[in-house]
Structure formats: C-alpha cells, structure tokens
Design a protein around this motif. Structure first.
Motif, PDB file in Angstrom:
ATOM      1  N   MET A  10       0.826  -1.208   0.000  1.00 16.56           N
ATOM      2  CA  MET A  10       0.000   0.000   0.000  1.00 16.56           C
ATOM      3  C   MET A  10       0.861   1.258   0.000  1.00 16.56           C
ATOM      4  O   MET A  10       0.536   2.246  -0.658  1.00 16.56           O
ATOM      5  N   GLU A  11       1.954   1.224   0.746  1.00 14.97           N
ATOM      6  CA  GLU A  11       2.842   2.382   0.784  1.00 14.97           C
ATOM      7  C   GLU A  11       3.445   2.664  -0.588  1.00 14.97           C
ATOM      8  O   GLU A  11       3.557   3.825  -1.009  1.00 14.97           O
ATOM      9  N   LYS A  12       3.817   1.615  -1.309  1.00 19.20           N
ATOM     10  CA  LYS A  12       4.363   1.798  -2.655  1.00 19.20           C
ATOM     11  C   LYS A  12       3.329   2.429  -3.589  1.00 19.20           C
ATOM     12  O   LYS A  12       3.672   3.293  -4.402  1.00 19.20           O
ATOM     13  N   HIS A  48       2.606  12.660   3.851  1.00 18.89           N
ATOM     14  CA  HIS A  48       2.361  11.257   3.519  1.00 18.89           C
ATOM     15  C   HIS A  48       3.047  10.360   4.530  1.00 18.89           C
ATOM     16  O   HIS A  48       4.192  10.612   4.923  1.00 18.89           O
ATOM     17  N   ILE A  49       2.341   9.344   4.980  1.00 18.04           N
ATOM     18  CA  ILE A  49       2.936   8.309   5.811  1.00 18.04           C
ATOM     19  C   ILE A  49       2.163   7.020   5.557  1.00 18.04           C
ATOM     20  O   ILE A  49       0.932   6.984   5.638  1.00 18.04           O
ATOM     21  N   GLY A  50       2.873   5.973   5.203  1.00 18.20           N
ATOM     22  CA  GLY A  50       2.212   4.703   4.921  1.00 18.20           C
ATOM     23  C   GLY A  50       1.176   4.843   3.829  1.00 18.20           C
ATOM     24  O   GLY A  50       1.461   5.310   2.724  1.00 18.20           O
ATOM     25  N   SER A  51      -0.060   4.468   4.133  1.00 21.20           N
ATOM     26  CA  SER A  51      -1.156   4.557   3.164  1.00 21.20           C
ATOM     27  C   SER A  51      -2.041   5.772   3.395  1.00 21.20           C
ATOM     28  O   SER A  51      -3.167   5.838   2.891  1.00 21.20           O
ATOM     29  N   LEU A  52      -1.542   6.758   4.142  1.00 18.41           N
ATOM     30  CA  LEU A  52      -2.249   8.018   4.388  1.00 18.41           C
ATOM     31  C   LEU A  52      -1.583   9.141   3.598  1.00 18.41           C
ATOM     32  O   LEU A  52      -0.356   9.286   3.628  1.00 18.41           O
ATOM     33  N   ILE A  53      -2.396   9.940   2.920  1.00 18.55           N
ATOM     34  CA  ILE A  53      -1.888  11.064   2.127  1.00 18.55           C
ATOM     35  C   ILE A  53      -2.780  12.269   2.378  1.00 18.55           C
ATOM     36  O   ILE A  53      -3.988  12.140   2.562  1.00 18.55           O
ATOM     37  N   CYS A  54      -2.197  13.458   2.371  1.00 22.60           N
ATOM     38  CA  CYS A  54      -2.994  14.687   2.370  1.00 22.60           C
ATOM     39  C   CYS A  54      -2.298  15.741   1.524  1.00 22.60           C
ATOM     40  O   CYS A  54      -1.094  15.988   1.689  1.00 22.60           O
ATOM     41  N   ILE A  55      -3.054  16.333   0.615  1.00 24.78           N
ATOM     42  CA  ILE A  55      -2.551  17.401  -0.241  1.00 24.78           C
ATOM     43  C   ILE A  55      -3.094  18.723   0.294  1.00 24.78           C
ATOM     44  O   ILE A  55      -4.305  18.956   0.302  1.00 24.78           O
ATOM     45  N   PHE A  56      -2.209  19.572   0.790  1.00 22.69           N
ATOM     46  CA  PHE A  56      -2.597  20.890   1.285  1.00 22.69           C
ATOM     47  C   PHE A  56      -2.304  21.922   0.196  1.00 22.69           C
ATOM     48  O   PHE A  56      -1.184  21.975  -0.325  1.00 22.69           O
ATOM     49  N   PHE A  57      -3.282  22.746  -0.118  1.00 21.56           N
ATOM     50  CA  PHE A  57      -3.055  23.783  -1.120  1.00 21.56           C
ATOM     51  C   PHE A  57      -2.443  25.013  -0.458  1.00 21.56           C
ATOM     52  O   PHE A  57      -3.074  26.046  -0.260  1.00 21.56           O
ATOM     53  N   THR A  58      -1.193  24.826  -0.071  1.00 19.21           N
ATOM     54  CA  THR A  58      -0.370  25.889   0.479  1.00 19.21           C
ATOM     55  C   THR A  58       1.072  25.572   0.131  1.00 19.21           C
ATOM     56  O   THR A  58       1.460  24.397   0.069  1.00 19.21           O
ATOM     57  N   LYS A  59       1.880  26.603  -0.074  1.00 19.75           N
ATOM     58  CA  LYS A  59       3.290  26.393  -0.401  1.00 19.75           C
ATOM     59  C   LYS A  59       4.129  26.131   0.837  1.00 19.75           C
ATOM     60  O   LYS A  59       5.263  25.666   0.739  1.00 19.75           O
ATOM     61  N   GLU A  60       3.568  26.453   2.002  1.00 18.53           N
ATOM     62  CA  GLU A  60       4.313  26.288   3.253  1.00 18.53           C
ATOM     63  C   GLU A  60       4.234  24.856   3.761  1.00 18.53           C
ATOM     64  O   GLU A  60       3.276  24.136   3.490  1.00 18.53           O
ATOM     65  N   LYS A  61       5.230  24.456   4.515  1.00 16.49           N
ATOM     66  CA  LYS A  61       5.225  23.141   5.127  1.00 16.49           C
ATOM     67  C   LYS A  61       4.160  23.096   6.221  1.00 16.49           C
ATOM     68  O   LYS A  61       4.070  23.995   7.057  1.00 16.49           O
ATOM     69  N   ALA A 102      -6.977  -3.156  -1.842  1.00 13.18           N
ATOM     70  CA  ALA A 102      -7.723  -3.498  -3.057  1.00 13.18           C
ATOM     71  C   ALA A 102      -7.401  -2.577  -4.230  1.00 13.18           C
ATOM     72  O   ALA A 102      -7.784  -2.871  -5.364  1.00 13.18           O
ATOM     73  N   HIS A 103      -6.715  -1.458  -3.982  1.00 18.65           N
ATOM     74  CA  HIS A 103      -6.367  -0.568  -5.084  1.00 18.65           C
ATOM     75  C   HIS A 103      -5.353  -1.252  -6.002  1.00 18.65           C
ATOM     76  O   HIS A 103      -4.280  -1.667  -5.563  1.00 18.65           O
ATOM     77  N   ASP A 145      -2.968  -1.692  -9.636  1.00 19.96           N
ATOM     78  CA  ASP A 145      -2.051  -0.874 -10.431  1.00 19.96           C
ATOM     79  C   ASP A 145      -2.832  -0.016 -11.425  1.00 19.96           C
ATOM     80  O   ASP A 145      -2.477   1.144 -11.669  1.00 19.96           O
ATOM     81  N   GLU A 146      -3.902  -0.586 -11.971  1.00 18.11           N
ATOM     82  CA  GLU A 146      -4.736   0.164 -12.922  1.00 18.11           C
ATOM     83  C   GLU A 146      -5.397   1.357 -12.241  1.00 18.11           C
ATOM     84  O   GLU A 146      -5.461   2.461 -12.807  1.00 18.11           O
ATOM     85  N   ASP A 147      -5.905   1.142 -11.019  1.00 22.59           N
ATOM     86  CA  ASP A 147      -6.508   2.247 -10.255  1.00 22.59           C
ATOM     87  C   ASP A 147      -5.497   3.368 -10.038  1.00 22.59           C
ATOM     88  O   ASP A 147      -5.810   4.554 -10.222  1.00 22.59           O
ATOM     89  N   ILE A 148      -4.301   3.008  -9.615  1.00 24.63           N
ATOM     90  CA  ILE A 148      -3.277   3.998  -9.311  1.00 24.63           C
ATOM     91  C   ILE A 148      -2.831   4.710 -10.582  1.00 24.63           C
ATOM     92  O   ILE A 148      -2.648   5.942 -10.588  1.00 24.63           O
ATOM     93  N   HIS A 149      -2.686   3.957 -11.670  1.00 25.87           N
ATOM     94  CA  HIS A 149      -2.286   4.568 -12.950  1.00 25.87           C
ATOM     95  C   HIS A 149      -3.327   5.592 -13.400  1.00 25.87           C
ATOM     96  O   HIS A 149      -2.965   6.708 -13.811  1.00 25.87           O
ATOM     97  N   LYS A 150      -4.605   5.232 -13.299  1.00 30.98           N
ATOM     98  CA  LYS A 150      -5.662   6.173 -13.694  1.00 30.98           C
ATOM     99  C   LYS A 150      -5.658   7.405 -12.797  1.00 30.98           C
ATOM    100  O   LYS A 150      -5.774   8.538 -13.277  1.00 30.98           O
ATOM    101  N   THR A 151      -5.520   7.182 -11.499  1.00 29.04           N
ATOM    102  CA  THR A 151      -5.514   8.296 -10.548  1.00 29.04           C
ATOM    103  C   THR A 151      -4.371   9.261 -10.850  1.00 29.04           C
ATOM    104  O   THR A 151      -4.574  10.486 -10.889  1.00 29.04           O
ATOM    105  N   CYS A 152      -3.195   8.717 -11.080  1.00 25.60           N
ATOM    106  CA  CYS A 152      -2.033   9.561 -11.369  1.00 25.60           C
ATOM    107  C   CYS A 152      -2.219  10.331 -12.670  1.00 25.60           C
ATOM    108  O   CYS A 152      -1.866  11.515 -12.762  1.00 25.60           O
ATOM    109  N   ALA A 153      -2.791   9.687 -13.667  1.00 22.21           N
ATOM    110  CA  ALA A 153      -3.025  10.345 -14.960  1.00 22.21           C
ATOM    111  C   ALA A 153      -4.011  11.498 -14.811  1.00 22.21           C
ATOM    112  O   ALA A 153      -3.817  12.584 -15.380  1.00 22.21           O
ATOM    113  N   VAL A 154      -5.063  11.277 -14.031  1.00 23.34           N
ATOM    114  CA  VAL A 154      -6.060  12.335 -13.809  1.00 23.34           C
ATOM    115  C   VAL A 154      -5.410  13.507 -13.068  1.00 23.34           C
ATOM    116  O   VAL A 154      -5.627  14.678 -13.420  1.00 23.34           O
TER     117      VAL A 154
END
Length: 422
Positions: free
Chosen positions: A327-329, A350-363, A405-406, A408-417
């Motif tokens: 999942m981490e990969k 990001h840590i493990g299978s958790l991700i968050c995208i913040f719309f800010t340039k700051e850490k 359950a995600h 490779d196809e799911d991840i490929h589509k997500t990345c493309a979008v």
C-alpha cells in the motif's frame, strides 16, 4: 457525471435528517457540491445511485483497509448473523478479538470493546482520571477525538488557556478541565505542566494527526510527550482510531517505538462494522467496572457481528506481511504524481497509506499552517477529481486512504487524472 438521483435524495433527506446527512462532512459543504448517495461498493470502487463508478480513497474514513466487501470478511459476518445479531451477554468472539489486539499491540494488556471511537476516547479519559485521581487533561489544537462534550473544544484567546466549548449545547463546565496545547510544540506542553502539572491526569494525542489533514509528529515529539507525562505521573493516551492497524500491525506506537499508557482504537478493528476499543496496562484497566470503580457499559459493546468482522480483518492483516509495504508503494506513486503536477504549489504530507494534499506552499506541521491552505482551490481540485471518477475526502482537512484493493490500474488512472489537472 450525472448525479440527478443523488441531488433528489439529498433534498428529500433534508426534510427528516438535519442537513440531510448523519455526519456533517458527508454534506459536501466545504466543496460546494451536493453529496453523492452511495448504493454499493466493491473492492476499490464505490457506485452512486446514479450508476457512476468511482475509485474510492475515503474507504469509509479508513476501516476498509482490505477494500470494500472483502469476501472473507463478508462470509464471517454472514456466518455470525445466522446465529443472531446481539445477545447482551459475553461471547467467545469478544475474548478472541481482545486477545488478538493485545498480541498485535502489546501495550494493550487489557482491552474493553465499545461501539465507536468517540465512546472509546470518552471512556479512556474517564479511566485516566479515575486512576490518577486528577481532573485535567491536555489535548492538541487540531486533533479530533470524537464528539463527547469534554473534547469538543478550541483554544481561547491563546494556546495556553483553558478551553472554551466549540459547539453549542456544551456547557463550559464540561470543558473547563480540558487544556489546549499546540501539536508539535513542546514549549506549549511544558508551560501547561508548569502551571497545572499536579492536576493533569493525561495527555491525549493523535500520534499522527489526521483530522486537520495529515500532520506528522516532529522528530522527538512523541518521545517528549512520553517523558513529560512520566515526570509528572500523568498518563499518555494515544488516540489510534485512525492510525491503529493503518500504519502497521502495531499502529503508530509500533511505527514510532513509543509505548503509551492507554490506547483507543476504532474503524479497522471492526472490519467496517461499528466498533471501538480502549485498553492499556492491566493495573490501569482494572479501574474499569466490574473490577474497579470507573463505570462504563454498553449493550452492543463487543457484539457478535462486529467482533466476527474484526477477528477476520485483523487475522488477514496479521497473515499478510507485505500488505503495508504494498500500500505504501502505491501511495508513493500518487505522491510523485502530485509533486510532478504541482511542483512547489502544494504541501503533500504522507505516511504509509495516508496522504494529504494541502493547497499551500508552506510546510504543514501544525494547526495554524494547515489552516493556511487554500480551501477554494481544494474544492475545485476535489470537483475535478470527482468528475473524472476519483472520490477523495470532501474536505481539505481529511486524509486520503488507500486500501489493499487498489490495483495498479486504479493507481495509474488516478495519477493520470492528477497530472492532467488544469
């Protein structure tokens, strides 16, 4: 995508359910859209009532780590249902699940099963107060521990103050013993202990904050909390309702090598069924009735359906050693796609299978830096993903959850979008 039926159901629901939903984030208010009404789910996908398919990165806010409708879990639930839904009496499954939790999270020498994460946290704090014979607790701004009255709080005029209620209907007297510190800020914690140390029963913390977006602890922060609570004979409570069995079999405490006195769990340990748990050292947990003087009860606690699902889920996790790394990969691929598309325009935690995208340039390292995010930009991004078949949290301040359950196809589509976002 057509969502006419979802909009229709939302309007009808408003007549008999406050706001049309049974949990506020489901209303999609912060992303300025009508919510989706879901009809079914399978594997990595959810399907709304209009027939639209989405790759799901909410996963019921974390518990569906094996994906939706894992056949092994569903079969275990069906077998349990054949014997009745609830007895209000002890069952062998309660013992098996508690023993399994103790095996995987050794700090939980004894465990009490409840019906939700909110109930687990509320009960753990009561135990901490009963054990220490102190009233005050410290929580961190931006960390969410359920909706019990004493924890629905925010800082007052400054971080080092008593809290004030953060919800109508919560009397001040319910929150006056809740002190607010800043996540990742050792000085704010030291100051509170300097002022109130002999009155503080416990610190409660999300070891990885996941309710102001995903915010990782700074190096040494969790060890500092462990050390200062020991110095003042207070307890350390890890709220692992999200991180428990999400970051690994040992949760965040196993990931970081820190042993708390009490731990709260939820979500994953029921495999998708309503459940929670709190536990810790035997000498502390024996404060709980019927052995001790701290009262807590629940008719549906440890019910045979939830425990059946939990036993099956945790057993699968235990017997699939590569699951977490896999999942981490997959998560790393999404992180890379975001960085490639946005460069220095966003902060991605990001840590493990958790991700968050913040719309800010700051850490983003605490509540204030999280709040600097551009929520309007996030709403636009959310809408774009949704229209392209990707379902993630309808709030800037929630995590993105991957499941086993995600594909490779799911991840490929997500990345493309993501890469094609305007």
């Amino acid at each position: 995508m057509n969502s006419e039926r979802s909009r229709e159901l939302f309007e009808k629901s408003k007549a008999c359910i406050p706001g049309g939903v049974n949990s506020p984030v489901r209303a999609f208010g912060s992303v300025n859209r009508a919510p989706l009404f879901i009809e079914r789910a399978a594997g990595s996908k959810i399907y709304d009532v209009d027939g639209n398919e989405y790759i799901d990165y909410v996963n019921s806010w974390g518990p569906c780590i094996l994906g939706h409708g894992d056949k092994r879990v569903i079969d275990a639930v069906k077998r349990a249902c054949d014997n009745g839904l609830t007895y209000g009496a002890p069952t062998e499954k309660e013992y098996i699940l508690a023993k399994l939790i103790s095996e995987l999270i050794p700090s939980m020498e004894q465990t009490r099963l409840v019906s939700s994460g909110t109930e687990a946290v509320m009960s753990a704090i009561r135990v901490a107060r009963g054990y220490t014979k102190r009233d005050m607790i410290i929580k961190f701004r931006g960390c969410y521990h359920g909706h019990s009255d004493g924890l629905l709080v925010k800082a007052g005029s400054g971080a080092l103050t008593h809290s004030v209620p953060d919800s109508s209907g919560v009397p001040y007297d319910y929150t006056k013993n809740t002190l607010i510190a800043e996540y990742n800020n050792e000085e704010s914690v030291k100051e509170l202990f300097h002022q109130y140390g002999e009155k503080i029963a416990a610190i409660i913390v999300e070891p990885v904050a996941a309710n102001m977006g995903v915010v990782l602890p700074k190096d040494g922060f969790l060890q500092f909390l462990r050390d200062i609570t020991r110095k003042y004979d207070s307890l350390l409570i890890f709220d692992e309702v999200i991180t428990g069995f999400r970051l690994g079999l040992g949760g965040a405490q196993g990931y970081y090598g820190i042993t708390p006195d009490l731990t709260t769990l939820g979500k994953i340990i029921g495999g998708g069924m309503p459940v929670g748990a709190y536990g810790g050292k035997k000498e502390i947990m024996e404060m709980v009735a019927p052995v001790g003087s701290v009262y807590q009860a629940g008719t549906l606690s440890g019910n045979p359906i939830a425990t059946a699902a939990g036993i099956e889920t945790l057993t699968i996790l235990k017997n699939t050693p590569d699951l977490y790394r896999q999942m981490e990969k997959q998560a790393e691929k999404i992180v890379y796609a975001v960085k490639e598309r946005f460069e220095n325009q966003v902060c991605i935690n990001h840590i493990g299978s958790l991700i968050c995208i913040f719309f800010t340039k700051e850490k983003v390292v605490d509540f204030d830096s999280a709040m600097a995010s551009d929520t309007k930009r996030y709403a636009d991004y959310f809408g774009y993903l949704l229209e392209n078949g990707i379902y993630q949290a309808p709030s800037q301040y929630e995590a993105m959850f991957l499941s086993h359950a995600h594909t490779d196809e799911d991840i490929h589509k997500t990345c493309a979008v993501i890469k094609n976002y305007r």
